[in-house]
Design a protein around this motif. Structure first.
Motif, short mmCIF file in Angstrom:
data_model
loop_
_atom_site.label_atom_id
_atom_site.label_comp_id
_atom_site.label_asym_id
_atom_site.label_seq_id
_atom_site.Cartn_x
_atom_site.Cartn_y
_atom_site.Cartn_z
N ASN A 1 0.77 -1.19 -0.15
CA ASN A 1 0.14 0.10 0.11
C ASN A 1 0.87 1.18 0.16
O ASN A 1 1.48 1.33 0.90
CB ASN A 1 -0.97 -0.01 1.40
N HIS A 2 0.71 1.90 -1.05
CA HIS A 2 1.69 3.09 -1.22
C HIS A 2 1.84 4.03 0.10
O HIS A 2 2.71 4.57 0.42
CB HIS A 2 1.60 3.85 -2.63
N LYS A 3 0.38 4.36 0.34
CA LYS A 3 0.35 5.32 1.36
C LYS A 3 0.90 4.98 2.63
O LYS A 3 1.55 5.88 3.48
CB LYS A 3 -1.16 5.68 1.74
N ILE A 4 0.47 3.70 2.91
CA ILE A 4 1.01 3.04 4.26
C ILE A 4 2.61 3.29 4.26
O ILE A 4 3.51 3.47 5.28
CB ILE A 4 0.42 1.72 4.63
N SER A 5 3.23 2.62 3.28
CA SER A 5 4.63 2.29 3.20
C SER A 5 5.25 3.45 2.97
O SER A 5 6.54 3.55 3.37
CB SER A 5 4.72 1.20 2.02
N THR A 6 4.81 4.41 2.15
CA THR A 6 5.76 5.63 1.69
C THR A 6 5.12 6.90 2.26
O THR A 6 5.68 8.05 2.56
CB THR A 6 6.06 5.74 0.31
N GLY A 7 4.02 6.89 2.72
CA GLY A 7 3.24 8.26 3.19
C GLY A 7 2.77 8.91 2.11
O GLY A 7 2.21 10.08 2.13
#
Ligand code: SF4
Ligand code: SF4
Ligand code: SF4
Lengths: 373, 305
Positions: A274-280
């Motif tokens: 999940n791009h949001k969780i992993s990278t913010g």
């Protein structure tokens, strides 16, 4: 007779391939001359080709069924004590499809059609050019690499029959183009590893994320795997104690394995990427339809990208950016403002409206013309 | 018969002569043939390709009229259970090193004479029976050999073997780089038969070039070391491998040649081979000869190079 037809069919494109065709395909290649040639002016007589392997430069990708079904290897029939080998090209192409594809054997292919071993490898062992093995060596080097690990044996008669005992009847090729020989191997969606560490016992590996989302090719992880990976007939030693580096070898080409343990290890099964969780950085807002490579331009390198909009979009101007995409149309109400009037920081994501708008007009009554995104 | 006894007499008298003169070389020693041709041939052995089929062993025996089992029997891999050395009945042997941990395959290593560029056997031979030829091969003249076995002790690779069981006139045996075959324009028997083309025959120069090329093309496959490029002053037979040569029981040898030969002998013996006790006795003598030879060799090299 049929055997002959097959061979002719296989060789015909190679024989017919004309110089002009070669030139036109050369022109279409995204290569400079020096990628393949070592001299400045290569000629037909002296192509000054760089040593093999050149598979990283020119590659072919075909489906197994596009190639010939059976090839009778008889180039060495005059000097050999063995009868020609009937080689199931289809079965081997299907197996190779799981690892490196055509390149597993056709490790070098000049522009144009797929070429066979004997187009590069000479039939004589005593020769001037020692930069590549002779045909017999080339065949065996390709075959034995897998056959050794498949059976653990190197006996000649695993593949060969001496001429006197051989069945020299031509191969029957049934027209079963659609029928596979080796069953298709389905890639798993995810694999859960139950590791031996106390902290972060579980590693949930999303295979489809890696092949789909991150665009890894099968061969990047599976290139050195042969049949034995699934069909080992050699007994493995009970439990090999692998070193840390060995255990993390496949992951470490992309992941920082020494420090970022909890990126992969956790105490329970974890969800897919999940791009949001992993990278913010939340892709959902504006970037959901983009291919990863649009922003992550270096292949297989996904880290180190600065989140600021300018990293990808450059400096925005009226010409290169359609503000409508954000939902706010820059009509006469906002059109004459400098970007910085609303976008006080470089993130651009949260415009400052309160400099002009009071509580009443913003956010209660949204200013400007909004369209549905 | 007359001839044979005469020859034996000559051999014996030469040996006694050597003994009496306290191995004072100059009087007994014939000048050996020593040529270091620029285009001498060699063989590059890529151990990462070898499958241990031992067809080379069969071909070598057949080409040298040595007794051999039928070729099919060479499929038997139980011979790898113990390490073997070339001997008078097998001029080349293939050994196997079982896979370790993550290795996929065992490693097979063919062993034979290295055909050194500065051969210790040539230097050690007091009657000049050994020679280094234009084509790179190190061979010996059976008629000159007096059976002293100095070559066996001098060789850093323990290659020359002695036909102990032949009482009448035993002979030294070792790989002769198929001297007779190559003279006729044929390939060495082992090179010709190898199904994998583990063995590449070519000028030593081109082989070294090719070996370097292979190392740079496949850095994961090879360690950065061509065994024989510099060992004991360079050898005509060269090896590539995926792991340290010491793990494959190659003796760790310096680049020193003839002047350092005595050191190389000790190394060789203690590293991986215990020769018959009798040979130890000879060691002292050989070391002494070599010391002498160091000087005479220096002069010789000026002539030949
Ligand atoms: S013939 Fe070739 S592959 Fe077979 S054991 Fe000898 S060197 Fe190795
Ligand atoms: S390996 Fe031994 S026998 Fe062969 S040339 Fe060198 S010193 Fe002589
Ligand atoms: S070169 Fe000839 S003598 Fe030497 S190992 Fe090969 S076959 Fe035997």
């Amino acid at each position: 007779m049929k055997k002959l037809i097959i061979i002719i069919l296989f060789l015909a494109p190679i024989l017919i391939q004309s110089q002009t065709k070669l030139n036109s395909t050369h022109a279409n290649l995204n290569l400079t001359c020096s990628n393949c040639h070592s001299c400045t002016i290569p000629t037909k007589e002296n192509p000054c080709l760089k040593p093999c392997p050149r598979e990283s430069l020119i590659r072919i990708d075909q489906k197994p069924e596009e190639g010939p079904r059976v090839i009778v290897i008889d180039k060495l029939r005059d000097t050999d004590i063995y009868a020609p080998v009937k080689f199931s090209h289809l079965a081997h192409a299907e197996m190779a499809d799981m690892t490196g594809g055509c390149r597993t054997c056709h490790h070098y292919n000049p522009p144009g059609n797929v070429i066979g071993c004997s187009d590069c490898h000479e039939t004589t062992r005593k020769r001037a050019d020692i930069t590549k093995p002779d045909l017999k060596g080339a065949y065996h080097q390709q075959c034995m690499n897998c056959h050794r690990s498949w059976s653990g044996k190197t006996d000649c008669n695993d593949c060969h029959v001496v001429k006197e005992k051989a069945d020299l009847k031509p191969v029957k090729v049934k027209d079963e183009k659609s029928k596979r020989i080796h069953p298709e191997v389905k890639a798993p969606e995810k694999i859960s590893f139950n590791t031996k560490t106390d902290k972060g016992k579980f590693v949930t590996f999303y295979h489809n994320d890696h092949t789909g989302l991150f665009g890894l090719e099968c061969s990047q992880c599976h290139s050195n795997e042969s049949c034995a990976k699934c069909h080992s007939q050699i007994k493995k030693p009970a439990e090999i104690k692998k070193s840390f580096a060995e255990q993390h070898k496949k992951c470490s080409s992309c992941h920082e394995v020494k420090t970022g343990c909890n990126k992969c290890h956790s105490n329970k099964e974890s969800g897919p990427f999940n791009h949001k969780i992993s990278t913010g950085f939340d892709l959902a807002k504006f970037h959901s339809k983009l291919n990863c490579a649009r922003c992550h331009t270096t292949p297989s390198k996904f880290t180190g990208l600065i989140k600021d909009c300018v990293t990808c979009h450059g400096t925005w101007s009226w010409d290169n950016f359609d503000h409508k995409k954000t939902g706010l149309v820059l009509n006469e109400t906002h059109g004459e403002l400098d970007c910085e009037s609303c976008h006080k920081d470089k993130s651009y994501a949260n415009p400052t409206c309160t400099d002009c708008h009071d509580d009443l007009t913003y956010p209660k009554n949204l200013p400007g013309k909004l369209i549905k995104r | 018969m007359i001839n044979e006894s005469r020859r034996k007499f000559l051999k014996t008298s030469a040996l006694i002569g050597a003994g009496i003169t306290g191995l004072s070389t100059k009087s007994v020693k014939a000048e050996p043939k020593y040529v270091l041709d620029e285009n001498r041939m060699g063989v590059l052995i890529d151990t990462t390709v070898c499958i241990g089929c031992r067809k080379c062993e069969w071909a070598c025996k057949t080409a040298h009229d040595l007794p051999t089992q039928p070729i099919e029997s060479y499929d038997d891999r139980t011979v790898f259970e113990k390490m073997r050395r070339p001997d008078a009945k097998a001029l080349t042997v293939v050994n196997e090193y079982p896979p370790k941990e993550t290795d996929q395959f065992p490693i097979n290593v063919k062993v034979q004479c290295m055909h050194c560029d500065k051969p210790a056997c040539v230097s050690a031979c007091i009657v000049g029976a050994f020679s280094k030829e234009e084509n790179g091969s190190v061979i010996w003249d059976t008629d000159k050999c007096i059976g002293c076995r100095y070559c066996m002790v001098a060789c850093p690779f323990q290659i020359p073997a002695f036909e102990f069981e032949k009482a009448w006139h035993p002979d030294i045996r070792k790989c002769d780089f198929c001297f007779d075959r190559t003279k006729e324009g044929k390939l060495p028997a082992c090179v010709e038969i190898c199904p994998m083309e583990v063995l590449t025959y070519g000028t030593r120069k081109s082989l070294i070039e090719r070996a370097h090329q292979k190392i740079s093309l496949y850095p994961d496959r090879y360690i950065k070391h061509i065994y024989g490029e510099f060992e004991v002053g360079g050898t005509s037979w060269l090896y590539l491998a995926s792991k340290d040569f010491h793990e494959l029981q190659f003796p760790k040898l310096g680049t020193n040649t003839a002047p350092g030969v005595s050191e190389a002998i000790q190394h060789g013996i203690f590293a991986y081979f215990v020769p018959p006790v009798a040979l130890y006795a000879l060691l002292g003598g050989v070391m002494w000869i070599n010391k002498k030879k160091a000087e005479s060799n220096k002069n010789k090299e000026v002539h030949h190079e």
